[in-house]
Design a protein around this motif. Sequence first.
Motif, PDB file in Angstrom:
ATOM      1  N   ALA A 145      23.558   6.765  18.429  1.00 34.09           N
ATOM      2  CA  ALA A 145      22.887   5.295  18.688  1.00 34.09           C
ATOM      3  C   ALA A 145      23.706   4.301  18.474  1.00 34.09           C
ATOM      4  CB  ALA A 145      21.846   5.265  17.307  1.00 34.09           C
ATOM      5  N   ARG A 146      24.854   3.558  17.411  1.00 35.23           N
ATOM      6  CA  ARG A 146      25.549   2.934  17.951  1.00 35.23           C
ATOM      7  C   ARG A 146      25.950   3.127  19.130  1.00 35.23           C
ATOM      8  NH1 ARG A 146      27.021   3.755  12.926  1.00 35.23           N
ATOM      9  NH2 ARG A 146      29.185   4.591  13.370  1.00 35.23           N
ATOM     10  N   LYS A 147      26.323   4.037  19.526  1.00 30.43           N
ATOM     11  CA  LYS A 147      27.261   4.043  21.009  1.00 30.43           C
ATOM     12  C   LYS A 147      26.261   3.917  21.667  1.00 30.43           C
ATOM     13  CE  LYS A 147      31.762   7.204  20.158  1.00 30.43           C
ATOM     14  NZ  LYS A 147      31.683   7.846  20.493  1.00 30.43           N
ATOM     15  N   LEU A 148      25.145   4.114  22.293  1.00 28.34           N
ATOM     16  CA  LEU A 148      23.806   3.809  22.824  1.00 28.34           C
ATOM     17  C   LEU A 148      23.294   1.991  23.137  1.00 28.34           C
ATOM     18  CD1 LEU A 148      21.493   6.942  22.695  1.00 28.34           C
ATOM     19  CD2 LEU A 148      23.146   6.113  24.483  1.00 28.34           C
ATOM     20  N   ASP A 149      23.778   1.817  23.902  1.00 22.94           N
ATOM     21  CA  ASP A 149      23.307   0.202  24.175  1.00 22.94           C
ATOM     22  C   ASP A 149      21.293   0.361  24.407  1.00 22.94           C
ATOM     23  OD1 ASP A 149      23.218  -2.015  24.081  1.00 22.94           O
ATOM     24  OD2 ASP A 149      24.097  -2.873  25.333  1.00 22.94           O
ATOM     25  N   THR A 150      20.746   0.219  23.692  1.00 29.38           N
ATOM     26  CA  THR A 150      19.303  -0.145  23.802  1.00 29.38           C
ATOM     27  C   THR A 150      19.323  -0.960  24.222  1.00 29.38           C
ATOM     28  OG1 THR A 150      18.667   0.098  21.983  1.00 29.38           O
ATOM     29  CG2 THR A 150      18.466   2.341  22.940  1.00 29.38           C
ATOM     30  N   GLY A 151      19.800  -2.675  24.123  1.00 28.30           N
ATOM     31  CA  GLY A 151      19.230  -3.925  23.841  1.00 28.30           C
ATOM     32  C   GLY A 151      19.165  -4.477  25.634  1.00 28.30           C
ATOM     33  N   SER A 152      20.824  -4.012  26.591  1.00 27.26           N
ATOM     34  CA  SER A 152      20.745  -4.855  27.599  1.00 27.26           C
ATOM     35  C   SER A 152      19.923  -4.127  28.174  1.00 27.26           C
ATOM     36  CB  SER A 152      22.044  -3.847  28.089  1.00 27.26           C
ATOM     37  OG  SER A 152      21.967  -2.397  28.774  1.00 27.26           O
ATOM     38  N   GLU A 153      19.332  -5.033  29.705  1.00 24.14           N
ATOM     39  CA  GLU A 153      18.396  -4.926  29.972  1.00 24.14           C
ATOM     40  C   GLU A 153      18.421  -3.648  31.498  1.00 24.14           C
ATOM     41  OE1 GLU A 153      17.047  -8.978  31.988  1.00 24.14           O
ATOM     42  OE2 GLU A 153      17.385  -9.502  30.230  1.00 24.14           O
TER      43      GLU A 153
ATOM     44  N   LYS B 119      24.226  15.689   6.041  1.00 17.35           N
ATOM     45  CA  LYS B 119      25.043  14.709   6.084  1.00 17.35           C
ATOM     46  C   LYS B 119      25.584  14.293   7.616  1.00 17.35           C
ATOM     47  CE  LYS B 119      27.834  11.988   3.578  1.00 17.35           C
ATOM     48  NZ  LYS B 119      29.604  12.458   2.141  1.00 17.35           N
ATOM     49  N   LYS B 120      26.807  15.529   8.310  1.00 15.95           N
ATOM     50  CA  LYS B 120      27.044  14.901   9.115  1.00 15.95           C
ATOM     51  C   LYS B 120      26.847  14.747  10.453  1.00 15.95           C
ATOM     52  CE  LYS B 120      30.967  18.359   7.726  1.00 15.95           C
ATOM     53  NZ  LYS B 120      31.702  19.173   8.010  1.00 15.95           N
ATOM     54  N   THR B 121      24.445  16.110  10.459  1.00 11.29           N
ATOM     55  CA  THR B 121      24.358  15.826  11.417  1.00 11.29           C
ATOM     56  C   THR B 121      24.272  14.579  11.500  1.00 11.29           C
ATOM     57  OG1 THR B 121      23.923  17.746  11.322  1.00 11.29           O
ATOM     58  CG2 THR B 121      22.150  16.222  12.509  1.00 11.29           C
ATOM     59  N   LYS B 122      23.683  13.679  10.587  1.00 11.05           N
ATOM     60  CA  LYS B 122      23.236  11.977  10.555  1.00 11.05           C
ATOM     61  C   LYS B 122      24.232  11.682  10.739  1.00 11.05           C
ATOM     62  CE  LYS B 122      19.494  12.780   6.811  1.00 11.05           C
ATOM     63  NZ  LYS B 122      18.688  12.643   5.168  1.00 11.05           N
ATOM     64  N   GLU B 123      25.329  11.938  10.303  1.00 14.21           N
ATOM     65  CA  GLU B 123      26.184  10.646  11.109  1.00 14.21           C
ATOM     66  C   GLU B 123      26.493  10.541  12.495  1.00 14.21           C
ATOM     67  OE1 GLU B 123      30.371  11.613   9.020  1.00 14.21           O
ATOM     68  OE2 GLU B 123      29.245  11.205   6.375  1.00 14.21           O
ATOM     69  N   LEU B 124      26.643  12.211  12.667  1.00 11.43           N
ATOM     70  CA  LEU B 124      26.889  12.041  14.770  1.00 11.43           C
ATOM     71  C   LEU B 124      25.560  11.343  14.461  1.00 11.43           C
ATOM     72  CD1 LEU B 124      28.189  13.296  16.801  1.00 11.43           C
ATOM     73  CD2 LEU B 124      27.069  14.986  16.326  1.00 11.43           C
ATOM     74  N   ASN B 125      24.872  11.373  14.210  1.00 12.85           N
ATOM     75  CA  ASN B 125      23.245  10.571  14.658  1.00 12.85           C
ATOM     76  C   ASN B 125      23.142   9.200  14.206  1.00 12.85           C
ATOM     77  OD1 ASN B 125      21.875  12.827  15.736  1.00 12.85           O
ATOM     78  ND2 ASN B 125      20.547  12.957  13.646  1.00 12.85           N
TER      79      ASN B 125
END
Length: 84
Positions: A63-71, A53-59
């Motif tokens: 994922a929220r901190k990585l900004d993959t939507g920007s060019e 559960k803790k690992t999934k929360e960390l993932n």
Amino acid sequence: MDYKEFMQLSEEDREQAYISLEDFNTVTAERDSFKTENESLRKQNKELAESEKKTKELNFTLARKLDTGSEAKDPVELLHDMFN
């Protein structure tokens, strides 16, 4: 069964009752062993579930901190921004 009743049994019946008592003690010890092992495995399973559960929360947090939507910027622009 009390002692008097036990002593009134035939020799063969007393022997069988004694053997049955030994078998009962063996079965009881085996049952207790299974119970202890089961409790240990349940505890281990609970710890693994909490860790998962803790690992999934960390993932999700990462994922929220990585900004993959920007060019992606041009490498020349990155170098320009780095030194200016």
